[in-house]
Design an enzyme around this catalytic site. Structure first.
Site, PDB file in Angstrom:
ATOM      1  N   GLY A   1     -13.307  -3.771   0.588  1.00 60.73           N
ATOM      2  CA  GLY A   1     -14.704  -3.397   0.731  1.00 60.73           C
ATOM      3  C   GLY A   1     -15.171  -2.382  -0.294  1.00 60.73           C
TER       4      GLY A   1
ATOM      5  N   GLY B   1     -10.202  -9.433  -0.942  1.00 58.31           N
ATOM      6  CA  GLY B   1      -9.090 -10.032  -0.191  1.00 58.31           C
ATOM      7  C   GLY B   1      -8.698 -11.419  -0.645  1.00 58.31           C
TER       8      GLY B   1
ATOM      9  N   ARG C   1       0.828  -1.216   0.000  1.00 63.31           N
ATOM     10  CA  ARG C   1       0.000   0.000   0.000  1.00 63.31           C
ATOM     11  C   ARG C   1       0.857   1.258   0.000  1.00 63.31           C
ATOM     12  NH1 ARG C   1      -5.232  -1.341   3.945  1.00 63.31           N
ATOM     13  NH2 ARG C   1      -6.410  -2.466   2.328  1.00 63.31           N
TER      14      ARG C   1
ATOM     15  N   LYS D   1     -20.357 -17.953   0.879  1.00 61.74           N
ATOM     16  CA  LYS D   1     -21.790 -17.772   1.131  1.00 61.74           C
ATOM     17  C   LYS D   1     -22.485 -16.880   0.113  1.00 61.74           C
ATOM     18  CE  LYS D   1     -21.381 -18.374   6.168  1.00 61.74           C
ATOM     19  NZ  LYS D   1     -21.664 -17.769   7.491  1.00 61.74           N
TER      20      LYS D   1
END
Length: 396
Positions: A377, A354, A36, A197
């Site tokens: 996110g 991720g 980063r 999921k």
């Protein structure tokens, strides 16, 4: 989208407030992954080489509005200096007298790192007074933290609304890549969506079936769709209470002209362990005492052929339990096929999330995709079709 870039701003003699994401992993007081930090260097260097002063705003960890010494950005400063190859000054606050004194002491070309914005409770509440205190430190705001753009915080959306602003190099690259992938893509467009999921990716699936021509579903969530089609999956992971939802997604995809692709063969095992005995069987022949842990070679061949017919690919999530062999085969093979098509100029490939980044790194192809987002996110919310406050604040 219409937003200013670094080329639209004259930084000479100006102080630029630069929102960056240097929320990096650390161990024993040292940064263990400087990715980063490395990604923000082009923006900082552009500003300083143009005769501007770069004042960095950033958060670090989750201090929840408290001053927590072990979450001070001073700990990241040595790694930032090493990456930049020059000294970086540090201010013990991101507003007020400490910050103002540090900015006043800067010369053109200097870099200053301000203390953790989340030491102030108003940061995550997008407090107007806190944003005004930050804005008072500079002449122009540069947002280079796409990974924090899905939050309406004082140092992202709040400051941008108070001053002349633009996107930094990393932000510009993210937005350009995503525009090519979903907003103005070359068709046909395929999306790979994996993970455990269905329930965590309902918004994503609902948006993608409206935007892509082919949706390839893998990982544990594929099992839920198989159950919805009355396929026996043995002891495999599945959300059996989500089968009605899966059927609804299948129906809506058909209505939208989106073809959903599920595994046609599967790799099964009796235990989830490295090197566990496994076998490949047709999708409708999973033994009652086995678990589906990966897609099979016929499925990979079908995916590879499909990608060869497509021009754009969006990838979020693995096709199987990629963390351990031999259940990483499908993810590795499909990723390498996508990388080869990208290298040949046949495919624009954009990936993020991720597990996705980890999977592509494991397959050794992350640097061969058109763009791999580390935004997590924010990347996922963009794919879900949501407005990102930090991006919206930059729009002309």
């Amino acid at each position: 989208m219409a937003f200013k870039t670094l080329e639209d701003i004259d930084f000479a003699g100006r102080t630029a407030l630069v929102r960056v994401d240097i929320n990096v992993p650390m161990a024993d007081g040292r940064v263990t992954d400087a990715t980063r930090i490395e990604r923000i260097l082009p923006t900082i260097r552009h500003i300083t080489q143009a005769g501007g002063k770069a004042v960095l705003l950033a958060h670090f960890d989750r201090p929840k509005g408290q001053r927590v010494p072990e979450m001070s950005l001073s700990l990241v400063r040595p790694a930032l200096e090493a990456a930049l190859g020059k000294p970086v000054a540090f201010a013990e606050d991101c507003i007020g007298i400490p910050a103002k004194k540090a900015v006043a002491a800067m010369e053109p070309g200097d870099v200053l790192l301000l203390e953790n914005t989340r030491f102030h409770a108003g940061e995550e509440k997008n407090d107007k007074m806190l944003a005004a205190g930050m804005a008072a430190l500079g002449d122009v705001f540069v947002n280079d933290a796409f990974s924090a753009a899905h939050r309406a915080h004082a140092s992202t959306a709040g400051v941008a609304e108070l001053m002349l602003n633009c996107a930094g190099r990393l932000m510009e690259a993210e937005l350009t890549a995503l525009e090519k992938a979903l907003d103005k893509p070359e068709r046909p467009v395929a999306a790979v969506v994996g993970g455990a999921k269905v329930s965590t990716k309902l918004d994503l699936l609902s948006n993608l079936i409206r935007r892509v021509d082919h949706l390839i579903i893998g990982g544990g969530m594929a099992n839920t769709f198989l159950v919805a089609q009355d396929v026996e999956i043995g002891k495999s992971l599945a959300e059996r209470d989500m089968t009605d939802t899966a059927r609804d997604i299948l129906d809506r995809a058909t209505a939208q002209g989106c073809t959903i692709h599920l595994p046609c063969d599967i790799v099964v095992a009796r235990e989830f362990a490295a090197g566990a005995a496994s076998e490949t069987v047709p999708v409708n022949e999973c033994p009652a005492d086995a678990m589906i842990l990966d897609a099979g070679p016929d499925t990979v061949a079908a995916i590879t052929k499909l990608l060869g017919d497509c021009r754009t690919l969006v990838w979020n999530g693995p096709l199987g339990a990629f963390e351990i062999a031999p259940f990483d085969m499908a993810t590795n093979a499909a990723a390498r096929a996508a990388a080869e098509l990208t290298a040949a100029g046949h495919l624009v490939s954009v990936a993020g999330g991720g597990d996705t980044v980890a999977a592509l790194n494991k397959a050794g192809v992350a640097d061969r995709f058109s763009y791999v987002s580390t935004a997590g996110g924010a990347f996922l919310e963009w794919l879900e079709g949501k407005t990102l406050p930090g991006v919206a604040a930059l729009e002309d």
